[in-house]
Design a protein around this motif. Sequence first.
Motif, PDB file in Angstrom:
ATOM      1  N   UNK A  68     -14.806   2.588  -1.895  1.00  0.00           N
ATOM      2  CA  UNK A  68     -13.623   3.092  -1.198  1.00  0.00           C
ATOM      3  C   UNK A  68     -12.506   3.420  -2.187  1.00  0.00           C
ATOM      4  N   UNK A  69     -12.422   2.665  -3.265  1.00  0.00           N
ATOM      5  CA  UNK A  69     -11.418   2.948  -4.290  1.00  0.00           C
ATOM      6  C   UNK A  69     -11.684   4.302  -4.941  1.00  0.00           C
ATOM      7  N   UNK A  70     -12.970   4.611  -5.223  1.00  0.00           N
ATOM      8  CA  UNK A  70     -13.311   5.899  -5.830  1.00  0.00           C
ATOM      9  C   UNK A  70     -12.987   7.052  -4.895  1.00  0.00           C
ATOM     10  N   UNK A  71     -13.226   6.869  -3.611  1.00  0.00           N
ATOM     11  CA  UNK A  71     -12.915   7.921  -2.639  1.00  0.00           C
ATOM     12  C   UNK A  71     -11.414   8.168  -2.566  1.00  0.00           C
ATOM     13  N   UNK A  72     -10.637   7.102  -2.604  1.00  0.00           N
ATOM     14  CA  UNK A  72      -9.186   7.258  -2.567  1.00  0.00           C
ATOM     15  C   UNK A  72      -8.677   7.911  -3.846  1.00  0.00           C
ATOM     16  N   UNK A  73      -9.222   7.508  -4.971  1.00  0.00           N
ATOM     17  CA  UNK A  73      -8.811   8.081  -6.249  1.00  0.00           C
ATOM     18  C   UNK A  73      -9.126   9.567  -6.333  1.00  0.00           C
ATOM     19  N   UNK A  74     -10.263   9.959  -5.756  1.00  0.00           N
ATOM     20  CA  UNK A  74     -10.651  11.366  -5.837  1.00  0.00           C
ATOM     21  C   UNK A  74      -9.590  12.281  -5.250  1.00  0.00           C
ATOM     22  N   UNK A  75      -9.042  11.910  -4.116  1.00  0.00           N
ATOM     23  CA  UNK A  75      -8.033  12.744  -3.447  1.00  0.00           C
ATOM     24  C   UNK A  75      -6.733  12.800  -4.255  1.00  0.00           C
ATOM     25  N   UNK A 135       0.830  -1.210   0.000  1.00  0.00           N
ATOM     26  CA  UNK A 135       0.000   0.000   0.000  1.00  0.00           C
ATOM     27  C   UNK A 135       0.862   1.258   0.000  1.00  0.00           C
ATOM     28  N   UNK A 136       1.888   1.283   0.850  1.00  0.00           N
ATOM     29  CA  UNK A 136       2.737   2.465   0.930  1.00  0.00           C
ATOM     30  C   UNK A 136       3.608   2.633  -0.313  1.00  0.00           C
ATOM     31  N   UNK A 137       3.957   1.533  -0.950  1.00  0.00           N
ATOM     32  CA  UNK A 137       4.724   1.619  -2.200  1.00  0.00           C
ATOM     33  C   UNK A 137       3.868   2.291  -3.281  1.00  0.00           C
ATOM     34  N   UNK A 138       2.578   1.930  -3.334  1.00  0.00           N
ATOM     35  CA  UNK A 138       1.684   2.549  -4.311  1.00  0.00           C
ATOM     36  C   UNK A 138       1.529   4.037  -4.024  1.00  0.00           C
ATOM     37  N   UNK A 139       1.370   4.402  -2.739  1.00  0.00           N
ATOM     38  CA  UNK A 139       1.266   5.821  -2.386  1.00  0.00           C
ATOM     39  C   UNK A 139       2.536   6.576  -2.773  1.00  0.00           C
ATOM     40  N   UNK A 140       3.682   5.950  -2.558  1.00  0.00           N
ATOM     41  CA  UNK A 140       4.941   6.570  -2.941  1.00  0.00           C
ATOM     42  C   UNK A 140       5.021   6.740  -4.458  1.00  0.00           C
ATOM     43  N   UNK A 141       4.524   5.754  -5.179  1.00  0.00           N
ATOM     44  CA  UNK A 141       4.500   5.848  -6.644  1.00  0.00           C
ATOM     45  C   UNK A 141       3.626   7.015  -7.096  1.00  0.00           C
ATOM     46  N   UNK A 142       2.495   7.221  -6.418  1.00  0.00           N
ATOM     47  CA  UNK A 142       1.623   8.348  -6.751  1.00  0.00           C
ATOM     48  C   UNK A 142       2.342   9.683  -6.548  1.00  0.00           C
ATOM     49  N   UNK A 179      -3.443   5.214 -15.160  1.00  0.00           N
ATOM     50  CA  UNK A 179      -2.375   4.649 -14.324  1.00  0.00           C
ATOM     51  C   UNK A 179      -2.769   4.657 -12.861  1.00  0.00           C
ATOM     52  N   UNK A 180      -3.326   5.753 -12.389  1.00  0.00           N
ATOM     53  CA  UNK A 180      -3.762   5.844 -10.992  1.00  0.00           C
ATOM     54  C   UNK A 180      -4.813   4.785 -10.685  1.00  0.00           C
ATOM     55  N   UNK A 181      -5.770   4.643 -11.578  1.00  0.00           N
ATOM     56  CA  UNK A 181      -6.849   3.678 -11.332  1.00  0.00           C
ATOM     57  C   UNK A 181      -6.316   2.250 -11.285  1.00  0.00           C
ATOM     58  N   UNK A 182      -5.349   1.959 -12.130  1.00  0.00           N
ATOM     59  CA  UNK A 182      -4.765   0.615 -12.136  1.00  0.00           C
ATOM     60  C   UNK A 182      -3.980   0.352 -10.855  1.00  0.00           C
ATOM     61  N   UNK A 183      -3.145   1.299 -10.460  1.00  0.00           N
ATOM     62  CA  UNK A 183      -2.299   1.093  -9.283  1.00  0.00           C
ATOM     63  C   UNK A 183      -3.110   1.049  -7.997  1.00  0.00           C
ATOM     64  N   UNK A 184      -4.228   1.756  -7.951  1.00  0.00           N
ATOM     65  CA  UNK A 184      -5.039   1.785  -6.730  1.00  0.00           C
ATOM     66  C   UNK A 184      -5.562   0.400  -6.356  1.00  0.00           C
ATOM     67  N   UNK A 185      -5.714  -0.462  -7.349  1.00  0.00           N
ATOM     68  CA  UNK A 185      -6.198  -1.811  -7.080  1.00  0.00           C
ATOM     69  C   UNK A 185      -5.238  -2.603  -6.207  1.00  0.00           C
ATOM     70  N   UNK A 186      -3.971  -2.170  -6.136  1.00  0.00           N
ATOM     71  CA  UNK A 186      -2.966  -2.894  -5.364  1.00  0.00           C
ATOM     72  C   UNK A 186      -2.808  -2.336  -3.952  1.00  0.00           C
ATOM     73  N   UNK A 187      -3.733  -1.490  -3.519  1.00  0.00           N
ATOM     74  CA  UNK A 187      -3.627  -0.904  -2.195  1.00  0.00           C
ATOM     75  C   UNK A 187      -4.432  -1.677  -1.152  1.00  0.00           C
TER      76      UNK A 187
END
Length: 878
Positions: A537-544, A452-459, A522-530
Amino acid sequence: MSTLSTEEDYDYSDLTNSYMGIFNTKAFERFLSTTQTGYAHTSSGIDLNLLLKTLITSLCICTIQLTVFCFFRSTLKIVYQPRCFCVPVNERMDPLPRGFLSWVLPTMKSNMHFYLSMGLDTYFFVRFINVLLLYFIFIGTSNMIILLPINWTGSDQFYQAPGLDRLSLSNIASSKVSRLNSHFLMGLVTIGTLHCLIIYELSSFVSIRQSYLLSPNHRESAQGKMLLISNCPHQLLEEEVLSSVFGFIPGGIKKVWFVHDFKDISREVQKARSALDTLEKAQILYLKKSYRCQFPRKKWLRNYFSDKIEDITDHLSEDEYHHSLEPQFYPAISMTIFFPIINRSVELKLPGFLRFFAFQDKISMTTWSAKQLDISLKAIDAQKQLMNEGRLTKHTKLFVQFNTQEGAYIAHQCLLSRNQGDLDSSLVEVHAGDIKWNNLSRNNSYTSLVEKYIVNLAFICIIILYVVPVSFIGLFSQIPFLVQLMPFLAWIYKFPEEVRETISSFLPSILLTILTEIVMVTFRYLTKFKGILSGAELELDLQRWHFSFLFVQQFLVVTISSSITVIFKQILDQPTSIPILLATNLPKGANFFFQFFALKAFAFCGANFMRAESLIFHYLTSKLRDITPRQKFHSLTGLPKIKWGTVYPVFSVYACIGITYSIISPLISIFIIFILMLILLYYKYALKYIYSHINESETQGRLYPIALLHLYTGMYCLECCLIGIFFLSKDEDGNSPMKVHGWIMILVLLITIFGHQTIFNRFVKHFSYLPILSDFKNKEINTTEKNNSNCVVGEVANFKSTDGDDHELLYLHPAFKFEDPKLWLPSDPLGICLNLIQHIEHLVPGLQGGTTKGASVIFDNTYRKVKIRVTEAPPDYK
């Protein structure tokens, strides 16, 4: 001279000697410092003629696209009005009247309450655009009436801003610095009005959301009483034990669904569906060959082929003759790669022609698919039997349905265990079709947390480093430099100069849009790995994250002068210099956003109304891909769905830009109002007549308050910019008469921060929770609209909705709800398909028979072209 000192008057070199040594390295500076000025500065001082040239070009393209839409809207109804024909009969919209522009007035008159039938996310989005439109009409008009004349006459004999900058704050000369008092007062009005608007809308959101969720229909639904609980100890994975544990909850537990190991059955279901599709496809190909053999195209060939067929049948048995007509497309190669370290598996599907290189022979499609379907159906039944006997592994997550909605929310808000890590995470009101099963099957371990933190770092890296490709966009506005860099583009000089200027003005905006779309995917794809467990919940995270990216890349990067390294060092080392940075850069980018919003408005309106992708799909791609009635049905009824998590942020950023420039350059309000009107018109039409009314990833409106709070970003930019302007403004004697206004604006900034935090703390619990005690009568919100449309376009005429899955199976993995399928072939004049169905029933005992009801095949006179007609849903459709 201008009241504002230019950026060149300030030496930022001291800031480069930072304690952050990495930012001072030459390599890092060369990597990121692709440009020293924001691209928006290239539009500073442009005149009205250049702006009009760009707009006229975009308007012409948009007009052509809108003409296509208006002309074909009444004829290509499957593309432009699918919700009138391609949905269940009881859910259809009344078709719009025929006529070139007859759709405009009914669309504009669509009642806001209708959009509640599509969920709170849809309703609040339409409300969001309406609210922004009303705000900019009121505050934008006020600012333009008051500030535009002041800006226009703000120059003197020594200083006058060039081009359209005369309409902005940049045109005020030092001798007329007192005119900034008007900007100060209108800034306070703009900020105060936005505060009041946000508070009012948040209060309305809480009231509407609670009324919606507390309505009898929703309270009694399975979703309204559902709770997804994570990290359940193994000793509690029994329904009787859980019922006793949750005995303190009012009403108690009604039903528990455990998450069983579904990897094996899921794989077999995929194989079964693939085999069924291949089997039906093989029969359609066989049908075509049969008719072509029996009915040759040319009369003089008929006797020849008849003789040949007789010769063949004399030497071959009936089975051998049929075998000669059976199609042979090698089976696809499927493999599963499992990564034990992260407990994830990847399904790979390779094209079947690779078997040729392994010297494998082709096999009969019918024989192979029938055998594979029979094997998979038996394996599926075996897995279901293991589940019923309790012999499948249970994961540590489970679904609990309570007898009351209050019970589900009480359990959601309670700490369910005294042991740390047990029952410590829950989601309420999870939709059965919105579950991310791959994440649900994973245990909450350190590996998943690291992932999860790796994906956030990638963002974060994407947001920061994407400045590099965005910076190169500026090259496309400098044709001589671009041609020098890439000589093969010299053909551009063959165009007239006016055409080259037009291309260089709107091409960067188009490229910026393309880059943005790439990041969104890219964001939508990577969010699936969080490890997120539901689509909501995925849509809420993507919005931010998407808002952060858009605001940085579409606003800050293109407006702020200086390299990205200097910006970071300045903000980190000396935060108090932010107002100076904004004040010396934002006014120069105003003209760019005039073009940006105008181009966006025309491009958005034209492209979305014309729906070129859908036209290509339905009238080209689908003809090649949809061979069987089942494929045809899913293609017709597969209405597009909106992913709101990446839609809200786009317009939040537009609003923030409009708020920021509402005082600096009030003319921007015209362009904001224009784009918002087109956006509202499109979505009011598309949501009613094009998009699916089903949204499994419904957040129950929680995207809306986040979008409202995002507007504070624009407010902070406006306040910081005004602070910098007031402190930098100097009169003819070099004095700073606006310092007091700057200090007052600092106080306003502090009040805004305090108000932002206070408002958030006041409303945040209402975003996710429901009140147990209420002193008002809840009224049921009508979430359906009666439709008496009986119109049929010849496709899916009698398609009716179903009541959904059996309640006992509702929250099981979809693979466990898979039932033995039925073969569905079209009826044909000679009844060949009926014979094929009888033949296949003997090959696959697990099939529930077959039928030709609801589908038919239509041949042309030569029997070469075949059309599949579908009037009902598949016999095993649910």
